[in-house]
Design a protein around this motif. Structure first.
Motif, PDB file in Angstrom:
ATOM      1  N   ASP A   5      43.337  18.025  44.724  1.00 31.58           N
ATOM      2  CA  ASP A   5      42.197  17.598  45.331  1.00 31.58           C
ATOM      3  C   ASP A   5      40.832  17.732  44.797  1.00 31.58           C
ATOM      4  N   GLY A   6      40.910  18.416  43.647  1.00 29.06           N
ATOM      5  CA  GLY A   6      39.757  18.676  42.562  1.00 29.06           C
ATOM      6  C   GLY A   6      39.136  20.058  43.142  1.00 29.06           C
ATOM      7  N   SER A   7      39.843  21.021  44.190  1.00 32.15           N
ATOM      8  CA  SER A   7      39.322  22.163  44.659  1.00 32.15           C
ATOM      9  C   SER A   7      39.755  23.275  43.599  1.00 32.15           C
ATOM     10  N   GLY A   8      40.580  22.999  42.725  1.00 37.22           N
ATOM     11  CA  GLY A   8      41.203  24.249  41.881  1.00 37.22           C
ATOM     12  C   GLY A   8      41.730  25.280  42.561  1.00 37.22           C
ATOM     13  N   ARG A   9      42.162  25.057  43.904  1.00 31.60           N
ATOM     14  CA  ARG A   9      42.924  25.928  44.384  1.00 31.60           C
ATOM     15  C   ARG A   9      44.342  26.092  44.255  1.00 31.60           C
ATOM     16  N   LEU A  10      45.110  27.072  44.266  1.00 32.41           N
ATOM     17  CA  LEU A  10      46.477  27.238  44.230  1.00 32.41           C
ATOM     18  C   LEU A  10      47.011  27.728  45.695  1.00 32.41           C
ATOM     19  N   PHE A  11      48.321  27.121  45.932  1.00 35.05           N
ATOM     20  CA  PHE A  11      48.835  27.320  47.214  1.00 35.05           C
ATOM     21  C   PHE A  11      49.954  28.181  46.955  1.00 35.05           C
ATOM     22  N   LEU A  12      50.222  29.440  47.541  1.00 35.36           N
ATOM     23  CA  LEU A  12      51.271  30.288  47.251  1.00 35.36           C
ATOM     24  C   LEU A  12      52.295  30.451  48.411  1.00 35.36           C
ATOM     25  N   VAL A  13      53.639  30.151  48.495  1.00 39.98           N
ATOM     26  CA  VAL A  13      54.402  30.060  49.272  1.00 39.98           C
ATOM     27  C   VAL A  13      55.175  31.194  49.218  1.00 39.98           C
ATOM     28  N   GLU A  14      55.081  31.957  50.643  1.00 38.19           N
ATOM     29  CA  GLU A  14      56.025  33.224  50.735  1.00 38.19           C
ATOM     30  C   GLU A  14      57.380  32.869  51.719  1.00 38.19           C
ATOM     31  N   GLN A  15      58.432  33.518  51.180  1.00 42.16           N
ATOM     32  CA  GLN A  15      59.696  33.101  51.757  1.00 42.16           C
ATOM     33  C   GLN A  15      59.921  33.329  53.340  1.00 42.16           C
ATOM     34  N   GLU A  16      58.995  34.333  53.768  1.00 44.69           N
ATOM     35  CA  GLU A  16      59.052  34.680  55.118  1.00 44.69           C
ATOM     36  C   GLU A  16      58.460  33.561  55.945  1.00 44.69           C
ATOM     37  N   GLY A  17      57.702  32.691  55.472  1.00 49.04           N
ATOM     38  CA  GLY A  17      57.178  31.258  56.199  1.00 49.04           C
ATOM     39  C   GLY A  17      55.641  31.548  56.055  1.00 49.04           C
ATOM     40  N   VAL A  18      54.962  31.969  55.502  1.00 48.97           N
ATOM     41  CA  VAL A  18      53.464  31.903  55.403  1.00 48.97           C
ATOM     42  C   VAL A  18      53.324  31.153  53.759  1.00 48.97           C
ATOM     43  N   THR A  33      42.945  34.943  55.062  1.00 43.74           N
ATOM     44  CA  THR A  33      43.806  34.283  56.185  1.00 43.74           C
ATOM     45  C   THR A  33      44.656  33.069  55.565  1.00 43.74           C
ATOM     46  N   PRO A  34      45.882  33.077  56.026  1.00 43.51           N
ATOM     47  CA  PRO A  34      46.966  32.146  55.634  1.00 43.51           C
ATOM     48  C   PRO A  34      46.526  30.769  55.900  1.00 43.51           C
ATOM     49  N   PHE A  35      47.065  29.797  55.027  1.00 44.84           N
ATOM     50  CA  PHE A  35      46.895  28.578  55.033  1.00 44.84           C
ATOM     51  C   PHE A  35      48.017  27.725  56.173  1.00 44.84           C
ATOM     52  N   LEU A  36      48.997  28.555  56.427  1.00 45.02           N
ATOM     53  CA  LEU A  36      50.034  28.116  57.097  1.00 45.02           C
ATOM     54  C   LEU A  36      50.915  29.506  57.512  1.00 45.02           C
ATOM     55  N   ASP A  37      51.099  29.534  58.636  1.00 46.76           N
ATOM     56  CA  ASP A  37      52.037  30.697  59.295  1.00 46.76           C
ATOM     57  C   ASP A  37      53.015  30.234  60.211  1.00 46.76           C
ATOM     58  N   ILE A  38      54.179  29.841  59.729  1.00 40.47           N
ATOM     59  CA  ILE A  38      55.454  29.377  60.434  1.00 40.47           C
ATOM     60  C   ILE A  38      56.507  30.542  60.659  1.00 40.47           C
ATOM     61  N   ARG A  39      56.234  31.642  60.514  1.00 35.40           N
ATOM     62  CA  ARG A  39      57.345  32.616  60.663  1.00 35.40           C
ATOM     63  C   ARG A  39      58.298  32.675  61.665  1.00 35.40           C
ATOM     64  N   GLY A  74      65.591  35.319  54.326  1.00 31.14           N
ATOM     65  CA  GLY A  74      66.484  36.132  53.767  1.00 31.14           C
ATOM     66  C   GLY A  74      67.586  35.582  52.766  1.00 31.14           C
ATOM     67  N   GLY A  75      67.772  36.096  51.781  1.00 34.16           N
ATOM     68  CA  GLY A  75      69.001  35.725  51.034  1.00 34.16           C
ATOM     69  C   GLY A  75      68.456  34.519  50.251  1.00 34.16           C
ATOM     70  N   GLU A  76      69.085  33.237  50.377  1.00 38.76           N
ATOM     71  CA  GLU A  76      68.699  32.212  49.889  1.00 38.76           C
ATOM     72  C   GLU A  76      67.739  31.055  50.916  1.00 38.76           C
ATOM     73  N   ARG A  77      67.606  31.762  52.167  1.00 39.82           N
ATOM     74  CA  ARG A  77      66.903  31.101  53.277  1.00 39.82           C
ATOM     75  C   ARG A  77      65.395  31.402  53.157  1.00 39.82           C
ATOM     76  N   GLY A  78      64.805  30.551  53.798  1.00 39.40           N
ATOM     77  CA  GLY A  78      63.308  30.844  54.158  1.00 39.40           C
ATOM     78  C   GLY A  78      62.462  29.639  53.871  1.00 39.40           C
ATOM     79  N   LEU A  79      60.956  29.816  53.955  1.00 33.69           N
ATOM     80  CA  LEU A  79      60.326  28.909  53.443  1.00 33.69           C
ATOM     81  C   LEU A  79      60.119  28.566  51.900  1.00 33.69           C
ATOM     82  N   LEU A  80      60.707  27.521  51.512  1.00 36.19           N
ATOM     83  CA  LEU A  80      61.472  27.242  50.184  1.00 36.19           C
ATOM     84  C   LEU A  80      60.497  26.413  49.377  1.00 36.19           C
ATOM     85  N   GLY A  81      59.794  25.228  49.850  1.00 34.61           N
ATOM     86  CA  GLY A  81      59.116  24.419  49.175  1.00 34.61           C
ATOM     87  C   GLY A  81      58.016  23.750  49.702  1.00 34.61           C
TER      88      GLY A  81
END
Length: 559
Positions: A35-48, A60-66, A72-79
């Motif tokens: 969107d031209g903002s130059g931001r990077l969005f970083l996904v954390e496995q636990e849901g943030v 402040t998180p952009f999104l928190d759906i923990r 854990g393992g191969e599960r989580g917020l992945l994409g």
């Protein structure tokens, strides 16, 4: 055609890592909103999802759906994926494992502030049951066609016990795509035969699709799908793992094999990356960069000639869980275990190989003294388009680019960057004659790439494929074919002296064969088409210095 792993670094591709972000918890994805903002969005496995803006990680998180994510393992917020028109739509998409262990693809909206999404705005678009805890895939990408693509693992366990990857009635073990604006969403199977396509990406310059598929006990693989594909590729799992049969007597007919595989000595879990299209590191441009979670090794794949070459770029200590691109096409890598993000850096000097130095007309490898050659590589030209020499004499430098052959400067015809393919055309100095090989050096803005030894040939005739009607000075095309008895002319290179010409296997009358006025290194041939010419198409060839050129197909009209 494929090439297995070559464990050596490419000249000029001295890859380096610069840590730019720290303090994350198990990062799994890196995305830019476009969107031209130059931001990077970083996904954390636990849901943030966190935001990095102007060099700082926002508190402040952009999104928190923990509270919705099983992690854990191969599960989580992945994409995470942003649509091409995100600035107008203000909605985005995530892929996560829900509390029941199933895959969910959902849409969320952004609140009034650009850096905070509405956690309560979830719209579930896709829910896929997962029979086991592993092989969840997780990547989301918007393709050049505007569809949302989803990489799905085979459902887990080992050896695909439910045969999901080869079952066209199952969405597991597939590359899916769908229109996220449709109601209801109807996912279609774009490709099958995948084990766990943890990370895939589209080349932003060409639209080609790269799929890194995590292996089981023997090999990791990287698959390539050209932008021209209509879909339906079968990448072989669980009939095959990499390039070998997993099941005895497997039939490889109809399967699409990986372009690269590597075995356990080099890693245990491939992490797909991106084709670098940024402007800072010319030596890396056009290289597909990917790595391994277990070994930390980072490789680069480039097309050379008709095949692929895979080179080790860096042996790092990172647990590489993801690569990402910013809006300018610069690349980043995530260290899953330490919670750090690194920016990739490389050399600026041009990079090419001997296989990429070819006859400018026929694209056959090698040099001929006094003729026109093309070098294909990276770091020649940043901008899309063609830059031609302004006139004669040909310049020895063009937009900061110089070419030397055995230390002698070569006249430059032009530079090009067309859909990510970079090229420089030059005249091979006459003094190169008689050598077995020549050292070619390409430099830009005073920074020279590594010398490359290229074979020198006595002759290598090649025809430029633009054939011209002499009377009208127009190109021969299917709608404007060669007429019986008319005079034509065309250009060629890779030889000196007279040439004989055949059209449709028959010798023709050559009216002139010699240097093309105003085009150094180029030969011009004028000929009269046979009077007894058949309609359709015919092969045009020349023979010079006892060597025959590759054929150029020419449209013809009969009497």
């Amino acid at each position: 055609m494929f090439f297995c792993l070559l464990a050596w670094a490419a000249p000029g591709q001295d890859l380096r890592l610069e840590k730019v972000i720290s303090g994350l918890r198990y990062p799994t994805d890196i995305q830019a909103a476009g969107d031209g903002s130059g931001r990077l969005f970083l996904v954390e496995q636990e849901g943030v999802i966190r935001v990095w803006q102007d060099g700082a990680l926002l508190p402040t998180p952009f999104l928190d759906i923990r509270n919705r994510v099983a992690s854990g393992g191969e599960r989580g917020l992945l994409g995470l994926a942003f649509p091409p028109d995100y600035a107008a739509r203000r909605s985005f998409y995530v892929n996560y494992t829900d509390l029941a262990g199933d895959t969910v693809v959902a849409r969320y909206r952004v609140s009034a502030g650009p850096n905070v999404a509405e956690a309560g705005s979830e719209e579930i678009l896709l829910h896929i049951d997962q029979p086991f805890a592993n092989h969840n895939g997780g990547q989301l990408r918007f393709g050049p066609d505007g569809y949302l693509y989803v990489g799905m693992g085979d459902g887990g366990s080992a050896n695909d016990p439910m045969n999901n990857a080869q079952n066209r009635q199952s969405l597991l073990g597939k590359m899916l795509r769908f229109n996220p604006e449709a109601s209801p969403v109807r996912p279609e199977i774009w490709a099958l035969g995948l084990r766990n396509p943890w990370r895939f990406s589209f080349d932003r310059a060409t639209g080609d699709l790269w799929i890194a598929d995590v292996g089981q006990n023997r090999a990791e693989e990287v698959n390539f799908q050209p932008a021209s594909s209509a879909g339906g590729e079968n990448y072989g799992w669980a009939l095959m793992e990499g390039l070998r049969c997993l099941r005895a007597g497997c039939n490889t007919a109809g399967l699409t094999l990986p372009v690269v595989e590597y075995e356990r000595a080099d890693g245990c879990s491939v992490t797909g990356g991106h084709v670098y299209r940024g402007r800072r590191w010319g030596s890396l441009r056009g290289t597909y960069v990917y790595g391994d979670y277990c070994s930390g090794k980072i490789w680069g794949i480039r097309r050379e000639g008709a095949g692929w070459v895979n080179r080790l770029l860096l042996d790092s200590e990172l647990a590489i869980s993801a690569f990402g691109e910013d809006e300018q096409g610069e690349l980043y890598a995530a260290d899953h275990l330490r919670g750090d993000i690194y920016r990739l850096e490389a050399g600026r000097a041009p990079v090419f190989t001997a296989a990429g130095v070819v006859n400018a007309a026929s694209y056959q490898a090698g040099l001929v003294a006094g003729s026109v050659a093309s070098a294909f590589g990276a770091g020649f030209r940043d901008e899309e388009g063609v830059l031609s020499a302004p006139g004669l004499p040909l310049p020895l430098e063009l937009a900061g680019v110089r070419v030397t052959v055995n230390g002698r400067a070569a006249g430059l015809y032009g530079l090009a960057n067309v859909r990510g393919t970079e090229q420089v055309n030059f005249v091979v100095p006459a003094e190169t004659a008689g050598a077995a090989t020549a050292s070619v050096v390409i430099s830009r803005d005073g920074e020279a790439g590594a010398p490359v030894e290229v074979p020198v040939l006595a002759a290598q005739p090649g025809i430029f494929p633009a054939i011209v009607h002499h009377a009208e000075n127009t190109l021969v095309t299917a709608d404007n074919p060669v007429r019986p008895g008319e005079i034509l002319y065309f250009y060629a290179t890779g030889f000196e002296g007279p040439a004989q010409v055949t059209l449709g296997g028959e010798g023709v009358e050559v009216l002139y064969s010699g240097p093309a006025p105003g085009f150094p290194g180029v030969q011009q041939i004028n000929l009269r088409a046979p009077a007894a010419l058949s309609g359709g198409a015919a092969d045009l060839k020349i023979t010079a210095a006892g060597l025959e050129s590759p054929a150029v197909r020419v449209a013809t009209a009969g009497r």
